[in-house]
Design a protein around this motif. Structure first.
Motif, PDB file in Angstrom:
ATOM      1  N   HIS A 150       0.378 -22.464 -11.800  1.00 33.16           N
ATOM      2  CA  HIS A 150       0.317 -23.358 -10.649  1.00 33.16           C
ATOM      3  C   HIS A 150      -0.814 -22.898  -9.735  1.00 33.16           C
ATOM      4  N   PRO A 151      -2.020 -23.443  -9.872  1.00 33.00           N
ATOM      5  CA  PRO A 151      -3.113 -23.057  -8.974  1.00 33.00           C
ATOM      6  C   PRO A 151      -2.732 -23.258  -7.513  1.00 33.00           C
ATOM      7  N   GLY A 152      -2.872 -22.197  -6.724  1.00 39.49           N
ATOM      8  CA  GLY A 152      -2.499 -22.262  -5.316  1.00 39.49           C
ATOM      9  C   GLY A 152      -1.040 -21.991  -5.046  1.00 39.49           C
ATOM     10  N   ARG A 153      -0.214 -21.930  -6.103  1.00 40.14           N
ATOM     11  CA  ARG A 153       1.221 -21.646  -5.942  1.00 40.14           C
ATOM     12  C   ARG A 153       1.651 -20.602  -6.981  1.00 40.14           C
ATOM     13  N   PRO A 154       1.009 -19.444  -7.001  1.00 32.25           N
ATOM     14  CA  PRO A 154       1.278 -18.460  -8.066  1.00 32.25           C
ATOM     15  C   PRO A 154       2.698 -17.923  -8.068  1.00 32.25           C
ATOM     16  N   GLU A 155       3.412 -18.077  -6.941  1.00 30.98           N
ATOM     17  CA  GLU A 155       4.798 -17.602  -6.908  1.00 30.98           C
ATOM     18  C   GLU A 155       5.688 -18.406  -7.844  1.00 30.98           C
ATOM     19  N   ILE A 202      10.152 -14.985 -17.488  1.00 33.66           N
ATOM     20  CA  ILE A 202       9.361 -13.853 -17.011  1.00 33.66           C
ATOM     21  C   ILE A 202       8.517 -14.299 -15.834  1.00 33.66           C
ATOM     22  N   ARG A 203       8.612 -13.571 -14.746  1.00 31.07           N
ATOM     23  CA  ARG A 203       7.781 -13.808 -13.579  1.00 31.07           C
ATOM     24  C   ARG A 203       7.107 -12.511 -13.171  1.00 31.07           C
ATOM     25  N   GLY A 204       5.852 -12.613 -12.745  1.00 31.22           N
ATOM     26  CA  GLY A 204       5.083 -11.442 -12.395  1.00 31.22           C
ATOM     27  C   GLY A 204       3.834 -11.341 -13.257  1.00 31.22           C
ATOM     28  N   PRO A 205       3.165 -10.205 -13.226  1.00 27.76           N
ATOM     29  CA  PRO A 205       1.886 -10.064 -13.942  1.00 27.76           C
ATOM     30  C   PRO A 205       1.975 -10.324 -15.437  1.00 27.76           C
ATOM     31  N   ASP A 252      -3.544 -12.852 -12.453  1.00 27.28           N
ATOM     32  CA  ASP A 252      -2.130 -12.657 -12.732  1.00 27.28           C
ATOM     33  C   ASP A 252      -1.302 -12.824 -11.461  1.00 27.28           C
ATOM     34  N   PRO A 253      -0.083 -13.354 -11.596  1.00 30.69           N
ATOM     35  CA  PRO A 253       0.802 -13.437 -10.426  1.00 30.69           C
ATOM     36  C   PRO A 253       1.059 -12.049  -9.833  1.00 30.69           C
ATOM     37  N   MET A 254       1.421 -12.024  -8.561  1.00 32.81           N
ATOM     38  CA  MET A 254       1.721 -10.767  -7.896  1.00 32.81           C
ATOM     39  C   MET A 254       3.031 -10.185  -8.432  1.00 32.81           C
ATOM     40  N   PRO A 255       3.236  -8.877  -8.281  1.00 32.84           N
ATOM     41  CA  PRO A 255       4.499  -8.264  -8.720  1.00 32.84           C
ATOM     42  C   PRO A 255       5.700  -8.917  -8.054  1.00 32.84           C
ATOM     43  N   GLN A 256       6.782  -9.037  -8.826  1.00 35.69           N
ATOM     44  CA  GLN A 256       7.996  -9.671  -8.327  1.00 35.69           C
ATOM     45  C   GLN A 256       9.259  -8.889  -8.657  1.00 35.69           C
ATOM     46  N   GLY A 257       9.141  -7.719  -9.267  1.00 32.44           N
ATOM     47  CA  GLY A 257      10.356  -7.007  -9.636  1.00 32.44           C
ATOM     48  C   GLY A 257      10.068  -5.610 -10.129  1.00 32.44           C
TER      49      GLY A 257
END
Length: 538
Positions: A150-155, A202-205, A252-257
């Motif tokens: 999601h460009p602009g919504r990496p979360e 899976i969410r995160g890098p 890559d998305p930011m760390p989430q866990g």
């Protein structure tokens, strides 16, 4: 504990051509800071996938790979057919790209036409869909993943990896009544086969790692097929034959866990021209198992569709011989998926030989079970899960057999949790405080379903299932009670639990069948012609 104690280094992966291990500045072959959630059952996965795809906007990215796709498979009721959902996303301006195995001919009970029909739906919306036959002879593309960016919504970025195809039979739930869109398998499973499966969210890098797996295959310059006949059919059906460029990969998305994730693959060493990202193939799934098995001390928990290759099982047997306290619990289909005159004996001989190997090594420390629903119908176990010592856990498309470790393309994720599990084991001499929360939670979630048990209501109370001996004994007691109830004519109240002790057919009769020239010359227990069998080069 360091991740390198359990996970492969880039050098140990054995594939210097891949971009996976060059993506991070520190050169690590895994990513930290992820959040991984097991989605047990197709209904759980499909409902989440539907919501995530419907939330995509114009310019977002949807990438998927699969072994089989059925355009009319419903994700969550009427109007949610997978072909309709993917077509709708493409029509909204989502960039939709699919890579699905071309498959062998339907006359051999494969899914060529089904995979082609899904492609028509995707292309009708403006998406792109490639039928990929870049495999070894007799092999398949077995990877199953969906990546949403999601460009602009990496979360919101997420990757789904596991064993669940976008196809018939998969949309089942914890009650195991089967999928309304069912395809028949062996007669024992009835007209609507109950189905047990698992996918990871899976969410995160690590989302970037899974996307890289897709991009490596998508940009492979080799033609999609070497067959002139297949190329002609592609032109007649107006199918995509060349991959258009993908948008540039986002950061890559930011760390989430707290989950460390390593993406693992199998790619064969293709004849003549190999993959540019794996010119000699890749065996990281096999190598990851071998490394983790060397550390196994207390409990190996397996759920697997096959568990029938002696060439693979011998490494589990080696761990059992090396560690007298090590136990193995395996949950497998009670009956192979195919019960034909040729396929049933072939499948059973491989499974029984593998189980003999395990039992010679571990004796009573090896326990194997099938699963049934509360109506008494066997549940087809399609899950591919391994948890070792409640520390290392792997979920993917790969089975415990030689073709998954050498011959087909496969995709799996090994997960280590940086958070230790604080629950006290029933036996302080068991797994102790080395257990990690993710691996233990995954094993307990699966065990409680099979045992019909709820989580303890008292927080931090000792849990017998946390202890390897307690878990092993709980499985044995539950299966024995249900076996006894069946043996007694189902008289009285059905005991809780869904486990049945796996009863292997008598082996000498099967060996006599397989001694016939047709079996001996043409096939092996992994289901490939012997001339095409690729020996293990782990």
């Amino acid at each position: 504990m360091e991740p390198s104690d359990w996970l492969l280094t880039g050098e140990e992966r054995g594939n210097p051509a891949t971009r996976l291990d060059r993506r991070r500045q520190d050169g690590t072959a895994w990513s930290a800071g992820n959040n991984v959630r097991p989605l047990v059952h197709g209904a759980t996965y499909f409902a989440e996938l539907l919501a995530a795809v419907r939330a995509l906007r114009a310019g977002d990215l949807l990438l998927f790979t699969d072994w089989r796709g059925d355009s009319d498979e419903r994700l969550a009721g009427p109007g949610t057919e997978i072909g309709t959902v993917l077509r709708g996303a493409a029509e909204r301006g989502v960039v939709v790209k699919g890579l699905v195995w071309h498959s062998h001919l339907d006359s051999f009970q494969f899914s060529e036409e089904e995979n082609r029909h899904l492609g028509k739906e995707v292309r009708a919306g403006g998406g792109e869909y490639l039928l990929d036959m870049r495999v070894r002879p007799g092999g398949s593309h077995h990877q199953k993943c969906v990546v949403l960016r999601h460009p602009g919504r990496p979360e919101l970025d997420v990757a789904y990896v596991g064993g669940i195809d976008l196809s018939h039979n998969r949309n089942d739930d914890i009650d195991h009544g089967g999928d309304e869109r069912s395809e028949p398998i062996a007669d024992a499973y009835g007209p609507r086969p109950p189905w047990h499966d698992i996918q990871l969210a899976i969410r995160g890098p690590a989302v970037g790692d899974v996307e890289t797996v897709f991009r490596e295959r998508w940009t492979d310059p080799a033609p999609l097929t070497r067959s002139p006949l297949s190329r002609l059919r592609e032109r007649l059906h107006r199918e995509d034959t060349h991959a258009d460029p993908l948008p540039a990969q986002l950061p890559d998305p930011m760390p989430q866990g707290t989950h460390v994730v390593q993406v693992l693959r199998t790619y064969p060493n293709r004849l003549l021209r190999g993959y540019d990202f794996a010119p000699d193939g890749e065996r990281s799934i096999a190598r990851a198992y071998l490394k983790a098995l060397q550390r196994a001390r207390a409990l190996i928990y397996l759920e697997d569709q096959y568990l029938w290759s002696p060439d693979v099982v011998k490494y589990f047997a080696r761990a059992l011989r090396a560690n007298p306290r090590l136990r193995l619990i395996a949950v497998i289909p009670s009956v192979p998926e195919q019960d034909g005159a040729l396929t049933l004996p072939m499948n059973l001989i491989g499974r029984i030989t593998a189980l003999e190997t395990l039992r010679r090594a571990g004796g009573e420390r090896v326990a194997v079970y099938g699963v049934e629903n509360h109506a008494g119908t066997p549940v087809y176990v399609h899950a591919k899960v391994c948890v070792i010592d409640d520390v290392w856990a792997a979920v993917g498309s790969d089975n415990v057999n030689l073709r998954s470790w050498t011959h087909d393309s496969e995709l799996s994720c090994a997960v280590l949790d940086e958070t230790e599990d604080g629950r006290e084991p029933h036996d302080p001499g068991g797994l102790g405080d080395g257990a990690r929360r993710y691996a233990r939670d995954l094993r307990l979630m699966l065990a409680r379903e099979h045992l019909d048990q709820e989580e303890p209501r008292t927080p931090h109370a000792p849990d017998p299932l946390c202890d390897p001996v307690g878990a092993f004994d709980s499985f044995a007691a539950s299966a024995a009670a249900l076996d006894s109830w069946h043996a007694g004519g189902r008289d009285g109240i059905r005991p809780p639990g869904r486990l049945r002790t796996y009863r292997a057919p008598e082996l000498s009769r099967l060996r006599r069948l397989l001694a016939k020239p047709l079996y001996r010359v043409i096939v092996d227990p992994d289901g490939r012609p012997l001339l095409l069998r690729l020996r293990n080069t782990f």
